[in-house]
Design a protein around this motif. Structure first.
Motif, PDB file in Angstrom:
ATOM      1  N   PRO A 137       0.842  -1.205   0.000  1.00 55.43           N
ATOM      2  CA  PRO A 137       0.000   0.000   0.000  1.00 55.43           C
ATOM      3  C   PRO A 137       0.872   1.249   0.000  1.00 55.43           C
ATOM      4  O   PRO A 137       1.811   1.352   0.808  1.00 55.43           O
ATOM      5  N   ALA A 138       0.589   2.190  -0.890  1.00 54.99           N
ATOM      6  CA  ALA A 138       1.453   3.373  -1.021  1.00 54.99           C
ATOM      7  C   ALA A 138       1.236   4.383   0.099  1.00 54.99           C
ATOM      8  O   ALA A 138       2.155   5.133   0.448  1.00 54.99           O
ATOM      9  N   ALA A 139       0.028   4.425   0.670  1.00 53.76           N
ATOM     10  CA  ALA A 139      -0.321   5.471   1.641  1.00 53.76           C
ATOM     11  C   ALA A 139       0.657   5.575   2.812  1.00 53.76           C
ATOM     12  O   ALA A 139       1.133   6.679   3.121  1.00 53.76           O
ATOM     13  N   PRO A 140       1.010   4.481   3.500  1.00 56.33           N
ATOM     14  CA  PRO A 140       1.938   4.616   4.632  1.00 56.33           C
ATOM     15  C   PRO A 140       3.286   5.209   4.234  1.00 56.33           C
ATOM     16  O   PRO A 140       3.867   6.008   4.982  1.00 56.33           O
ATOM     17  N   PHE A 141       3.783   4.830   3.066  1.00 55.69           N
ATOM     18  CA  PHE A 141       5.082   5.319   2.620  1.00 55.69           C
ATOM     19  C   PHE A 141       5.003   6.803   2.257  1.00 55.69           C
ATOM     20  O   PHE A 141       5.903   7.579   2.588  1.00 55.69           O
ATOM     21  N   LEU A 142       3.930   7.201   1.589  1.00 57.05           N
ATOM     22  CA  LEU A 142       3.760   8.614   1.227  1.00 57.05           C
ATOM     23  C   LEU A 142       3.562   9.479   2.468  1.00 57.05           C
ATOM     24  O   LEU A 142       4.125  10.580   2.570  1.00 57.05           O
ATOM     25  N   ILE A 143       2.775   9.007   3.415  1.00 57.54           N
ATOM     26  CA  ILE A 143       2.546   9.755   4.645  1.00 57.54           C
ATOM     27  C   ILE A 143       3.853   9.920   5.419  1.00 57.54           C
ATOM     28  O   ILE A 143       4.168  11.008   5.919  1.00 57.54           O
ATOM     29  N   ALA A 144       4.636   8.847   5.513  1.00 57.51           N
ATOM     30  CA  ALA A 144       5.929   8.913   6.216  1.00 57.51           C
ATOM     31  C   ALA A 144       6.853   9.928   5.553  1.00 57.51           C
ATOM     32  O   ALA A 144       7.588  10.655   6.236  1.00 57.51           O
ATOM     33  N   GLU A 145       6.815  10.009   4.228  1.00 61.16           N
ATOM     34  CA  GLU A 145       7.664  10.968   3.511  1.00 61.16           C
ATOM     35  C   GLU A 145       7.247  12.404   3.772  1.00 61.16           C
ATOM     36  O   GLU A 145       8.101  13.299   3.869  1.00 61.16           O
ATOM     37  N   VAL A 146       5.949  12.632   3.877  1.00 62.39           N
ATOM     38  CA  VAL A 146       5.482  13.981   4.201  1.00 62.39           C
ATOM     39  C   VAL A 146       6.013  14.400   5.574  1.00 62.39           C
ATOM     40  O   VAL A 146       6.534  15.507   5.744  1.00 62.39           O
ATOM     41  N   PHE A 147       5.887  13.506   6.549  1.00 65.78           N
ATOM     42  CA  PHE A 147       6.423  13.799   7.884  1.00 65.78           C
ATOM     43  C   PHE A 147       7.920  14.107   7.804  1.00 65.78           C
ATOM     44  O   PHE A 147       8.408  15.054   8.424  1.00 65.78           O
ATOM     45  N   ALA A 148       8.640  13.286   7.038  1.00 71.76           N
ATOM     46  CA  ALA A 148      10.091  13.472   6.907  1.00 71.76           C
ATOM     47  C   ALA A 148      10.418  14.797   6.228  1.00 71.76           C
ATOM     48  O   ALA A 148      11.394  15.465   6.589  1.00 71.76           O
ATOM     49  N   PHE A 402      -8.489  12.447   4.605  1.00 72.44           N
ATOM     50  CA  PHE A 402      -8.077  13.430   5.610  1.00 72.44           C
ATOM     51  C   PHE A 402      -7.749  12.746   6.928  1.00 72.44           C
ATOM     52  O   PHE A 402      -6.697  12.994   7.527  1.00 72.44           O
ATOM     53  N   TRP A 403      -8.631  11.855   7.379  1.00 72.23           N
ATOM     54  CA  TRP A 403      -8.434  11.227   8.685  1.00 72.23           C
ATOM     55  C   TRP A 403      -7.368  10.150   8.653  1.00 72.23           C
ATOM     56  O   TRP A 403      -6.706   9.906   9.668  1.00 72.23           O
ATOM     57  N   GLN A 404      -7.186   9.498   7.503  1.00 76.56           N
ATOM     58  CA  GLN A 404      -6.113   8.512   7.394  1.00 76.56           C
ATOM     59  C   GLN A 404      -4.759   9.173   7.636  1.00 76.56           C
ATOM     60  O   GLN A 404      -3.893   8.616   8.307  1.00 76.56           O
ATOM     61  N   PHE A 405      -4.598  10.376   7.082  1.00 81.36           N
ATOM     62  CA  PHE A 405      -3.364  11.128   7.303  1.00 81.36           C
ATOM     63  C   PHE A 405      -3.304  11.668   8.724  1.00 81.36           C
ATOM     64  O   PHE A 405      -2.297  11.524   9.425  1.00 81.36           O
TER      65      PHE A 405
END
Length: 432
Positions: A137-148, A402-405
């Motif tokens: 799933p791409a979402a966890p990786f994309l979200i982690a990159e935003v945080f980074a 929105f809430w997933q992020f």
């Protein structure tokens, strides 16, 4: 705040944010609808919305995004992102968590040198391809990159737009940010890796067959147009140099990005229409609507009143003041985009620093920077990089709600802000 326009503007903003959060309608429609209502009720006007640098659309952000999206669109046609995806997976031995760590570290480091929005524009396509190759799933990786990207952008003057505003108002240099905030940014990146290991643990599914298949691939075969790749990389290097040399050249990042995009389109064989088709127009429209809504609160004096109340609470105590400013900035930057928030708070912080006197007053600027930069991780619309990645994910049929992020963003923000508060206390007070 006695003017009915102020209360009407608050009601419109709450309504628009409620629709964005609930996802009853598309966030672009909610933002543009809210902006239209702000104009209709007279909370702002055409001059303030379209021409004001303090309360209007930030065209530097819009055109920076557009220029970089065009450059990335050309680079996508070369096969460069496929090359990087295969290379990254092979280096990580196709282990999902190792891949995430690699992407987090690369994103954080790059965001310190470039701005965080440019970084996610370059890294997100690679991430999508990596996840596709590994069936993840791409979402966890994309979200982690935003945080980074938001954590890494905290480290330097050019890493996050609010830092540029703060440096200009406070007279701080690139080295000031590097010595004060870079060590903390490095620590927070390590903390982020540990948090991601826990938060996304169910996403690290290792597929031996796919891993074995990827390890046999030759990344060089992914390059489809070597000549275009060379042209694109030369232009990208020139653009990055333009960003870094901003203090010397005095060209805004938006101008550098547009010049680079124009040059690349001119020297390559790619059709202009194909390049423009790669621009995330809905994302740009969302930013425009958001800027107008926040600008309306500035025009009606709402944000100014909130800021003055905060200044009154802080008073003249540096320690308690810096903690209040850090915490409140983190909360407000999760709700209001951190660029207009910092633009509003900068003159008030300057007054606080002046009233306190001495070099110790700089602690207030660091508190503002940390709160605004790290608070941007709290919600899906807290920072520009967040909105850009959500747009890219949606376009690639990997939507992030929105809430997933936000459910992960609130955790990361709470932990990083708490560590930052301890860092500020230790460095600026206990060991000063």
């Amino acid at each position: 705040m006695n003017d009915w326009h102020s209360w009407a503007a608050i009601a419109v903003l709450i309504g628009a944010y409620t629709l964005i959060i609930s996802e009853k309608i598309h966030r672009v429609a909610a933002a543009l609808g809210g902006a239209a209502l702000m104009l209709a009720i007279g909370a702002t006007d055409d001059k303030s919305a379209f021409y004001s640098t303090g309360s209007g659309i930030d065209w530097n952000v819009i055109f920076l995004l557009m220029g970089m999206m065009m450059i990335v669109g050309v680079l996508k046609k070369t096969g460069m992102f496929e090359y990087l995806a295969i290379w990254a997976v092979k280096k990580a031995r196709a282990k999902p968590f190792r891949v995430m760590v690699m992407l987090i570290v690369i994103t954080a480091l790059t965001s310190a040198l470039l701005d965080n929005v440019t970084t996610v524009l370059l890294i997100a396509p690679v991430t999508l391809l990596v996840c596709e190759r590994l069936a993840l799933p791409a979402a966890p990786f994309l979200i982690a990159e935003v945080f980074a990207s938001n954590i890494g952008g905290t480290a330097t003057l050019v890493g996050d737009p609010p830092n540029i505003i703060i440096a200009s108002r406070a007279g701080l240099t690139f080295n000031d940010f590097l010595t004060q905030l870079a060590p903390l940014s490095a620590v927070l990146t390590v903390v982020l890796v540990l948090l991601c290991r826990v938060m996304f643990r169910k996403s690290f599914l290792y597929d031996e067959e796919r891993a074995a298949e990827i390890m046999t691939l030759e990344e060089r075969e992914a390059i489809e147009n070597p000549r275009l790749l060379v042209q694109g990389l030369i232009v990208l290097v020139l653009v990055v140099a333009g960003f870094v040399l901003h203090p010397v050249l005095h060209y805004e990042p938006s101008i550098v990005a547009l010049l680079g995009a124009g040059l690349l389109v001119a020297i390559s064989t790619v059709e202009t229409g194909e390049v423009l088709a790669e621009v995330e127009w809905p994302t740009l429209a969302f930013f425009a609507g958001l800027f107008i809504m926040i600008g309306s609160l500035i025009e009606t004096g709402v944000i100014g009143e909130i800021s003055k109340a905060l200044a009154h609470v802080i008073g003249g105590n540096e320690l308690s003041g810096s903690m209040v400013l850090l915490g409140s900035s983190a909360v407000l930057s999760g709700i209001v985009d951190n660029i207009p928030y910092v633009a509003t708070m900068a003159p008030i912080t300057a007054d606080l620093v002046h009233s306190m006197g001495g070099s110790g007053g700089h602690v207030m600027w660091w508190a503002l920077a940390l709160g605004a930069d790290l608070g941007g991780n709290a919600t899906a619309i807290g920072a520009s990089a967040n909105v850009v990645v959500l747009g890219i994910a949606e376009r690639n049929r990997q939507p992030i709600s929105f809430w997933q992020f936000t459910k992960y963003g609130l955790i990361v923000t709470a932990v990083t802000v708490a560590i930052s508060a301890a860092y500020v206390w230790l460095r600026c007070f206990a060991l000063a």
